[in-house]
Structures are given as C-alpha cells and as structure tokens.
Write a protein that holds these residues in place. Structure first.
Motif, PDB file in Angstrom:
ATOM      1  N   VAL A 180      -2.485  -3.640  10.593  1.00 31.46           N
ATOM      2  CA  VAL A 180      -2.750  -2.221  10.858  1.00 31.46           C
ATOM      3  C   VAL A 180      -4.258  -1.976  10.955  1.00 31.46           C
ATOM      4  O   VAL A 180      -4.737  -1.281  11.860  1.00 31.46           O
ATOM      5  N   VAL A 181      -4.989  -2.567  10.026  1.00 30.61           N
ATOM      6  CA  VAL A 181      -6.444  -2.402  10.042  1.00 30.61           C
ATOM      7  C   VAL A 181      -7.031  -3.037  11.309  1.00 30.61           C
ATOM      8  O   VAL A 181      -7.915  -2.456  11.958  1.00 30.61           O
ATOM      9  N   ASP A 188      -2.567 -13.137   8.639  1.00 28.62           N
ATOM     10  CA  ASP A 188      -1.647 -12.079   8.257  1.00 28.62           C
ATOM     11  C   ASP A 188      -1.212 -12.281   6.810  1.00 28.62           C
ATOM     12  O   ASP A 188      -0.046 -12.502   6.514  1.00 28.62           O
ATOM     13  N   GLN A 229      -5.652  -3.338  14.187  1.00 32.10           N
ATOM     14  CA  GLN A 229      -5.379  -2.496  15.348  1.00 32.10           C
ATOM     15  C   GLN A 229      -6.242  -1.242  15.347  1.00 32.10           C
ATOM     16  O   GLN A 229      -6.635  -0.747  16.402  1.00 32.10           O
ATOM     17  N   ASP A 230      -6.548  -0.725  14.174  1.00 31.10           N
ATOM     18  CA  ASP A 230      -7.409   0.454  14.152  1.00 31.10           C
ATOM     19  C   ASP A 230      -8.840   0.081  14.534  1.00 31.10           C
ATOM     20  O   ASP A 230      -9.509   0.818  15.259  1.00 31.10           O
ATOM     21  N   GLN A 270      -7.014   6.061   5.399  1.00 27.28           N
ATOM     22  CA  GLN A 270      -5.711   5.964   6.056  1.00 27.28           C
ATOM     23  C   GLN A 270      -4.899   4.748   5.635  1.00 27.28           C
ATOM     24  O   GLN A 270      -3.677   4.805   5.592  1.00 27.28           O
ATOM     25  N   PHE A 271      -5.565   3.667   5.354  1.00 29.72           N
ATOM     26  CA  PHE A 271      -4.804   2.413   5.235  1.00 29.72           C
ATOM     27  C   PHE A 271      -4.919   1.717   3.887  1.00 29.72           C
ATOM     28  O   PHE A 271      -4.343   0.654   3.701  1.00 29.72           O
ATOM     29  N   TYR A 272      -5.686   2.275   2.981  1.00 31.00           N
ATOM     30  CA  TYR A 272      -5.837   1.624   1.685  1.00 31.00           C
ATOM     31  C   TYR A 272      -5.138   2.424   0.590  1.00 31.00           C
ATOM     32  O   TYR A 272      -5.046   3.644   0.672  1.00 31.00           O
ATOM     33  N   ILE A 297      -6.590  -9.120  19.720  1.00 28.85           N
ATOM     34  CA  ILE A 297      -6.273  -9.491  18.337  1.00 28.85           C
ATOM     35  C   ILE A 297      -5.585 -10.852  18.330  1.00 28.85           C
ATOM     36  O   ILE A 297      -4.647 -11.082  19.081  1.00 28.85           O
ATOM     37  N   GLN A 347      -9.564  -2.332  16.487  1.00 26.60           N
ATOM     38  CA  GLN A 347      -9.438  -2.544  17.936  1.00 26.60           C
ATOM     39  C   GLN A 347      -9.601  -1.222  18.689  1.00 26.60           C
ATOM     40  O   GLN A 347     -10.342  -1.129  19.676  1.00 26.60           O
ATOM     41  N   PRO A 401      -4.956  -4.814   2.306  1.00 30.42           N
ATOM     42  CA  PRO A 401      -3.516  -4.696   2.059  1.00 30.42           C
ATOM     43  C   PRO A 401      -2.674  -4.622   3.325  1.00 30.42           C
ATOM     44  O   PRO A 401      -1.486  -4.897   3.281  1.00 30.42           O
ATOM     45  N   GLN A 402      -3.267  -4.228   4.439  1.00 32.82           N
ATOM     46  CA  GLN A 402      -2.502  -4.124   5.686  1.00 32.82           C
ATOM     47  C   GLN A 402      -3.308  -4.747   6.827  1.00 32.82           C
ATOM     48  O   GLN A 402      -3.877  -4.030   7.661  1.00 32.82           O
ATOM     49  N   ALA A 415       0.823  -1.214   0.000  1.00 37.70           N
ATOM     50  CA  ALA A 415       0.000   0.000   0.000  1.00 37.70           C
ATOM     51  C   ALA A 415       0.854   1.259   0.000  1.00 37.70           C
ATOM     52  O   ALA A 415       0.476   2.276  -0.583  1.00 37.70           O
TER      53      ALA A 415
END
Lengths: 556, 316
Positions: A294-295, A283, A297-298, A228-230, A312, A300, A290-291, A173
């Motif tokens: 990270v996703v 994972d 945790q967000d 933010q993450f894509y 998680i 969460q 893609p992440q 990403a």
C-alpha cells in the motif's frame, strides 16, 4: 610390608602428579588456530597485530577462567549496549569446532546457556524449545516454548482468536481496534524504535543526480503516509533515528514536502522527463513498514504527480536484502529496527565505515563525524556530531526517512508476563499460560538460521535470544543493559579496556561455560582468517555494524 | 402420392420444424436452457461493465481520494458510503467503499472487469490457436510427429496448471502480459488433445476419403474439411476455459505475479485486502463476487453450449 607401603606411596605420588598435570594436558587441548590466537596456561587470547585494520577491537583475552578483558583501539561509549546484542551470543568453543563454525550442524543446532534449549526445528512449521532446568537465572515459567510463523497478519490474528497460539507479533495495521475491543485478547503496543526509509543508490542512474534525489525527498508526503497507512503511535520521521534513541537531534529541519520544488529540481536535473524508475521492496511486514504494498503504491502515485513514473517490483525477502546490501537497487523501501539504543546502531550501521553499499558511494565527511561520535564519551559533543551527520544526510538526500512505525503484539488475555519489547526481543521465559504447559508465539517468518552471529533478521534474533545468552543483556521489556553471563563489568578511565567477570553457567550440552568460550565466540566472527569464520552465509553483517571491520579481511 | 413421396414430404416438414441445421438446432436448444441464459446474462453484465467502464465508474480507478473534498480523516479501507442508505451527504459517495490506498473500490472493480475479460479471452484464444494447430498436425501426421507432439503435451499436463503458470511467469517476469502468455501455455495441451481426438475420428469419415480420392492435398483436407468439423468441441471447451483463465489470472495476480500495481485487477485487489478481512470485509467481498459472477457465467454458458452442441445430449 615396607615394600608394599613403598609401592603404595609411589603409586600415590604418580597419581598425584598426574592429577596436578591434568590441567596442563587439558590446556593442550586448545590449539591456536591462527597467528592472532595464543593459548597460555589454557587461557585463550586473540589479538590484532595493530589497530591499522580499522576495527574497534584490539584484543580479547581470557585472563582467568571467569574473566575476559577487551582491549579497544578507540573508546566506544556504546560498548556495553553492543555486547548485549544477540549476535554476540556465546556458544561452547567445542561446539563451534565440532561444527566447523558453520553449516546446518551449527545454524540449525545452537547450544547456549539460555532459559530454553532447542528441542526441535520442524522446517516450515515450528521451532520447539524446552526449558533449561540448569539455567543460571530464574527458570522459565513454561516447560515448552514454541515459535510458529505466517506472513499474513489476518492469519496470525485468526490463530490467536482461535486459541491455537498465545501471542502474535505485528498485529495488522487495521486490526488494532479489533484486538482492543476483544475482551479475550490484550494489545500491547511496542514503542516505535525503528525507521522506514526510501533508499537511493548514488551510483545508479538517475539517482546519481543530486537533483533527482532531492526532488524525491521533496515529493514524498510523509505525513500523508503515516496518517493514512500506519497504526496508532507511529510518527513521521524527520531524521534517520527515532526520538527515543540517544543521538536524536532536537528541532532538526527536515526536507519539506514541496511538489513544486520537486518539479523544479527535476527540470534542473537535465534529464529527460518523465523519469522512468523502479522501486523495489519485499512484501514482508515489519514494525517500520506495516503495509509495504500500500505504501509503495502511494509513493508511486506521489512521484507520478511530480513527473517520475515508478514501476513497482516486489522481491523475495532474502534476495531483496542481498541486492540492497550489494548496492544493486536504485530506489528501494527498507527500514531498520533498533538492536541497541544508541545512535551508532542507526547511523554507523548505515552511513559509517562498516555500512554496506546500499546507498552507493559513502561520504568520507560523514564517516569522520561518526567515528568522532562513537569515540567520544561526552554526550553533548556526540549530540552535536550527530546533528551535523543528520544535516549531511538530508543535504545529500542519501535516503529519505519516512516513518517510525508503531507496532504491537497481541496476547491471549490470560497470559501473564505479557510485554512488548522496544527492541522486539520479547522473552518467552517470563510468560505463563494458565491454560496449558506451553507458550506459543506466532511471528512473521521462519528464521533463516539460529546461529545469530550470521543472521540479521529479527525473526531469527528473537529465537536466538531464548537460547543463547550474551555477556550483558537488555532488561525484559526495556532497553537498559543488565548483567547476563557477565555478573559485572568495568572499564578503564580512557574507555579502552573493558573487563567482564563471568558467572558460573552450564551450556545445554552439559559443558561448563568459561572465558575461553567468550573469546572464541567473538573471535570466530572477528577474524575473517579464522577457519571457523564460516556461519550460514559468511557475511557476519552485524560484526562490522558493531565493530567496524573484520580482522584479516581478504584483499578481494 | 406414393409412399416414397410422402416420406420425403415428412422429412422436409421435420427439417423445417427442427430448424434445418445443426447450429440452428443447437441455438434453439441453448435458448431453452435456463442455466445457459442465466450465464449469458451474467457474461453480458460483465461485458457491458467492461465496455462501458469509463461511463459507469465515477472515478479514475487509480485516483486516491486522500486530500480530495468530501474525504476527511483516515481513508484507507473506508467502508461503503451510500447516501440513500444514510451516509451523510457531506461525505462523498462510494458504493463499494475505498481501498487501502483510498481509491474508489467500485471504479476499480468496474475497470477490473476489462483486465479479467481481456486475459480470459486472449489467453484462451491463444491456447485454441496453438493447441488446435498442434492437435490437428498431431492427429493427421506420422507416428513420430504425433508421438513427439503428444508426449510434449503430456509433459505439460503432468504439472498442476497453476504451478506451471507460476513457473513460466517466474521465468518471463511478473506482469499481466506474461501472465496471459503463461495461462495460454498451460492450457495448450487441453486443446491439442481435443483437436487430435477430433482429427482421429474425422479423418476416417467418408467426405475426407472422398477428398483424398479427388486428389486434395493434406493441408487442404486438414484445414478445409477436418478443422471446420472439429471446431464445436473446441468452442465448448474454450468457453469453459475462459472461466478457468479468469481464475488463473486472478490467482497469479493474487500472489503478485500477474497484474502489477496500480492496475485494477480483481485478484490483485483481493490480495491487497486479504489482511483486512476482519475490519474492512468489503475489500475482499466485492472483487470476490466479481470473480465469482464472471466464472459462474462462463461455466453456465459452457455447460449450455456443450449440452446444445452435443447430439447425444440435446435429444429433447
């Protein structure tokens, strides 16, 4: 002299008679394996006793050496798209028989008619394919095609920049700009024909509580996740299907992001707060996710904000998929990429009669609607049906569609024939590398097996697509259905009978392709009682996704 | 003054000059060792960072900056913003940038020191306690007890330590606590062998024989006479072992078996950023440097201690 002539004539008659009878002897070589299978004049037919078994297909018949007829129990508007899917690749019946329909001899040694044949599978390292010079279509550009893999996007990009591979899938990403700015590389974005969703199982507490599921739907800020993450070209999902798939509901109102409403729903749930839950994921990078870490945790953090403490738990990919399918995970992150461009591939596959147990107890009203949608040919009627399905999915908060992830392939700049398929089934045969005699594609992972009737992972399907042909196919780099092993096809007016006229083709082992191969390639997947219904895991997931039910499913 | 008296006087002067005891000599030797002092400074820095983390870190290490004032646009993996180095004042300052979840990297690295030190010290402490006990018992016991214990230790030593730790965590389940236990278990044989070797040499010493002659029991001899004298090499090994334990904890977290999200642990932070090395190198640089400083510090101190406490090496 007369005697000699008489003897010669007699010999000729015997030889001629034997010659005429030869096909009859050959026909005898195919023995019916089950009561549902018949062999007439050397042509195989497979038929269900009735349509009560719940599936789409009633019979598959080789009506001639180069013609196959499918009789359906119900009309299926997406039938051509389905038969183009790579899980229905055709292998010689003799090969299926010789391998017993499963085991490593089959899933590590596929025999197809495709532009490439398997040359070597070096476990843990690479899959090497060699050009099929007897291919019925245009020959592959490069004599050798190689699949390699690593799960690390940085490692893939590193290999591409070092020139040790020609193509990489799923550019990281954060690496889109790096690739775009590098004149030695070319970035080809792939349309986002996928969906990332947060799944919940309605049989596992606390997700058996509708308030909890709806609260989670309100608590997740999808826009934030996508922004933010894509990577670029990703969009927020407001329903399960991406916009480019037929069946997408225009103007659909999704559950809004509303943390306050989420807190209220949790308070009304009658459960002790804060809730303690576990979210599972694998994972593994996919276009739709893609992440993953990270996703996760967000999500969460977002759920913690409304009073749900999330632990998680990362799982090994195959174990995760198995657990999700078996309905053992309460809250999980998963996604789906289009296999063929129709609503049935998304909605029926997840919420229909043949769907697995990942969301727990199925909803009969949704199944009825989906059956209606898949058996109706009128586009507007189908759209109306799918709009109702989307509303039911939202209202019951069965899962939360989050994003349609844009992904991309990166090629070395000199590669010709570079393309990005919306269905992730890039054809290596059309690519050419001016620098050497091979094309090397590096993907995320190693295939589990290359008998794709019993595989679901895209990493395996892409390899299968180079080796095996299906009756129809998707155009290179697109979604339109084009002829493949069937030169042409037609359907009856009621949509129940589909006739496919086959072309002359030769399998990689030198045997000739004919209608019997088609019938049996389908039948071993369809009939659970067929002794060749073995595969790698024996799940044959895609069969039920495509055609709802197995024939002769054991009561257990 | 007789020659005998003169010799005693000279010995006293020498004793005074050298500091009197082995420990004092060792200390003097240690503080003259520049590498060891550098190591102490590094450890002191990390320990201070861990102790004062809430005061040093500008943010909660788990707080995402997404949506907060001074944070606009895409924050995932944003590069360091330091006002003194030209970062616009309207942007919030982040000395080490932001991680992929938009959290302050500096705060996470600072709080990560707590996790690493706790795992390092606690796992080594556990290893020393269990390993020393096994080694003491093994060295002072009968042939069979000795054989059983030491062959068990040999079995543990036969596995590469990280592989064994991974196996143990796989059985126990991922998590920092289980990682700590796993690291402790894989290091037990090191201390057991060391302690046993010490016992084997010490049990032949005159003071042990004297204690036996006076009727002291085995436990008293073992724990009152032998163990105190066997501690020195264990302490040296333990100091070096902390460096290894910090690395092993980071490695376990790197592969997802140690600290679980969102715990700020250096190995986990490194792992999260590993795929962004081309575009956001700060994601791997800072946690990597933190691990390096800590490990280097403990290694330098361990080497210094070994040099100081080993009478064969501190002859200066």
């Amino acid at each position: 002299m007369k005697r000699v002539l008489r003897l010669f004539a007699l010999t000729m008659i015997v030889v001629l008679a034997l010659g005429l009878m030869a096909p009859a002897f050959a026909q005898d070589a195919i023995e019916p394996l089950t009561p549902n299978m018949t062999v007439t004049d050397g042509l195989v037919a497979y038929a269900a006793d009735s349509c009560d078994y719940g599936g789409v297909i009633q019979s598959i018949t080789a009506t001639a050496a180069n013609q196959v007829v499918f009789q359906l129990c119900e009309p299926d508007g997406a039938f051509p798209q389905k038969v183009a899917f790579s899980s229905l690749g055709i292998q010689p019946y003799e090969h299926l028989q010789a391998t017993g329909g499963g085991g490593e001899a089959l899933f590590r040694n596929p025999v197809g008619t495709g532009p490439y044949a398997l040359s070597a599978w070096n476990l843990g390292s690479d899959v090497v394919l060699t050009r099929n010079d007897a291919y019925w279509g245009e020959l592959a550009n490069e004599p050798t095609a190689i699949f390699r893999w690593t799960s690390e996007s940085a490692a893939r990009l590193n290999e591409l920049m070092a020139g040790t591979v020609d193509v990489i899938d799923n550019v990281g990403a954060g690496d889109f700009e790096t690739v775009s700015a590098n004149p030695a590389l070319q970035l080809l974005p792939r349309p986002a024909l996928n969906v990332f969703y947060v799944g919940m199982n309605n049989t596992i507490a606390p997700f058996d509580n509708l308030n909890v599921r709806q609260a989670i739907a309100h608590a997740i800020d999808k826009n934030r996740l996508v922004e933010q993450f894509y990577p670029p070209a990703s969009t927020t999902a407001n329903q399960f299907m991406p916009p480019d798939i037929f069946g997408w509901t225009e103007g659909f109102e999704d559950t809004p992001y509303d943390p306050e409403a989420a807190r209220q729903l949790l308070a009304d749930s009658g459960l002790e707060l804060p809730l303690e839950v576990t979210i599972n994921y694998r994972d593994v990078v996919r276009g739709y996710l893609p992440q993953p870490g990270v996703v996760a945790q967000d999500i969460q953090a977002q759920l913690a904000d409304v009073g749900i403490n999330v632990t998680i738990e990362v799982m090994e990919s195959a174990a995760f998929l198995d657990a999700a399918s078996a309905g053992q995970l309460g809250l999980f992150m998963l996604g789906w990429g289009a296999d063929y461009p129709d609503a049935t591939n998304f909605l029926d596959a997840h919420f229909g009669q043949g769907a697995n147990d990942s969301f727990g107890t199925k909803y009969p009203e949704i199944i009825d609607l989906l059956n209606q949608g898949s058996t109706t040919s009128d586009p507007q009627t189908r759209l109306d049906v799918y709009a109702q399905v989307n509303a039911l999915i939202r209202d019951n908060a069965i899962m939360i569609p989050v994003a349609h992830g844009g992904s991309a392939l990166a090629y070395k700049a000199g590669i010709t024939g570079a393309h990005a398929s919306p269905l992730s089934n890039e054809s290596l045969a059309v690519m050419a590398d001016p620098d050497d005699d091979n094309i090397i594609l590096m993907q995320n992972g190693e295939p589990g097996g290359i008998y794709c009737a019993d595989e679901t992972d895209g990493e395996a399907l892409r390899v299968c697509e180079q080796i095996m042909d299906t009756l129809l196919a998707y155009e290179v780099g697109g979604t339109a259905v084009v002829p493949s092993l069937a030169e042409s096809f037609s359907s009856s007016e009621d949509g129940l009978t589909w006739t496919f006229d086959l072309r002359d083709a030769t399998f990689h082992d030198g045997s000739a392709f004919d209608a019997n191969d088609v019938v049996m390639a389908y039948a071993v997947q369809w009939d659970a009682a067929n002794p060749l219904h073995v595969g790698r895991s024996g799940a044959f997931d895609y069969w039920t996704i495509l055609f709802k039910a197995f024939l002769n499913t054991p009561a257990s | 003054m007789t020659s005998q008296t003169a010799k005693i006087e000279l010995d006293k002067q020498t004793e005074v000059r050298l500091g009197g005891s082995l420990w004092r000599q060792a200390f003097r030797h240690f503080i003259r060792n520049r590498s060891a002092i550098a190591g102490m400074i590094l450890i002191g820095f990390v320990v201070f960072m861990a102790g004062a983390a809430p005061l040093i870190a500008p943010y909660d290490p788990n707080l995402s900056m997404i949506g907060l004032p001074g944070h606009e646009g895409r924050l995932a993996g944003q590069a360091p913003c330091i006002h003194a180095l030209g970062c616009p004042p309207e942007m919030a300052q982040h000395l080490m940038g932001l991680d992929l979840n938009g959290r302050d990297m500096f705060s996470r690295v600072v709080f990560g020191s707590r996790v690493s030190l706790v795992v390092g010290f606690a796992s080594v402490f556990l290893s020393i306690i269990v390993g020393s006990l096994l080694g003491l018992v093994s060295g002072y016991s009968s042939f069979w007890t000795d054989n059983v214990i030491m062959r068990s230790m040999d079995v543990l030593l036969a596995f590469p330590s990280l592989i064994l730790a991974i196996a143990i965590v796989t059985v126990l389940g991922p998590g920092l606590q289980n990682a700590l236990i796993a690291i402790a278990i894989v290091n037990i044989p090191v201390y057991a062998r060391l302690a046993r070797a010490q016992v084997l040499s010490l049990r032949e010493m005159d003071y042990v024989l004297a204690a036996q002659s006076l009727g002291d029991g085995n436990n008293r001899i073992l724990f009152m006479h032998i163990m105190p004298n066997a501690l020195t090499p264990l302490i040296v090994q333990g100091t070096l072992g902390i460096a290894g334990a910090v690395l092993e904890a980071a490695a376990l977290s790197f592969i997802g078996l140690g600290a679980q999200p969102p715990t700020p642990e250096w190995g986990a932070i490194l792992s999260e950023g590993r795929n962004y090395i081309f575009t956001s190198p700060h994601l791997v640089f800072f946690p990597g440097i933190a691990i390096m400083i800590t490990v280097l510090g403990f290694n330098l101190v361990g080497d210094g201690l070994r040099d100081s406490l080993d009478p064969r090496l501190n002859k200066t």
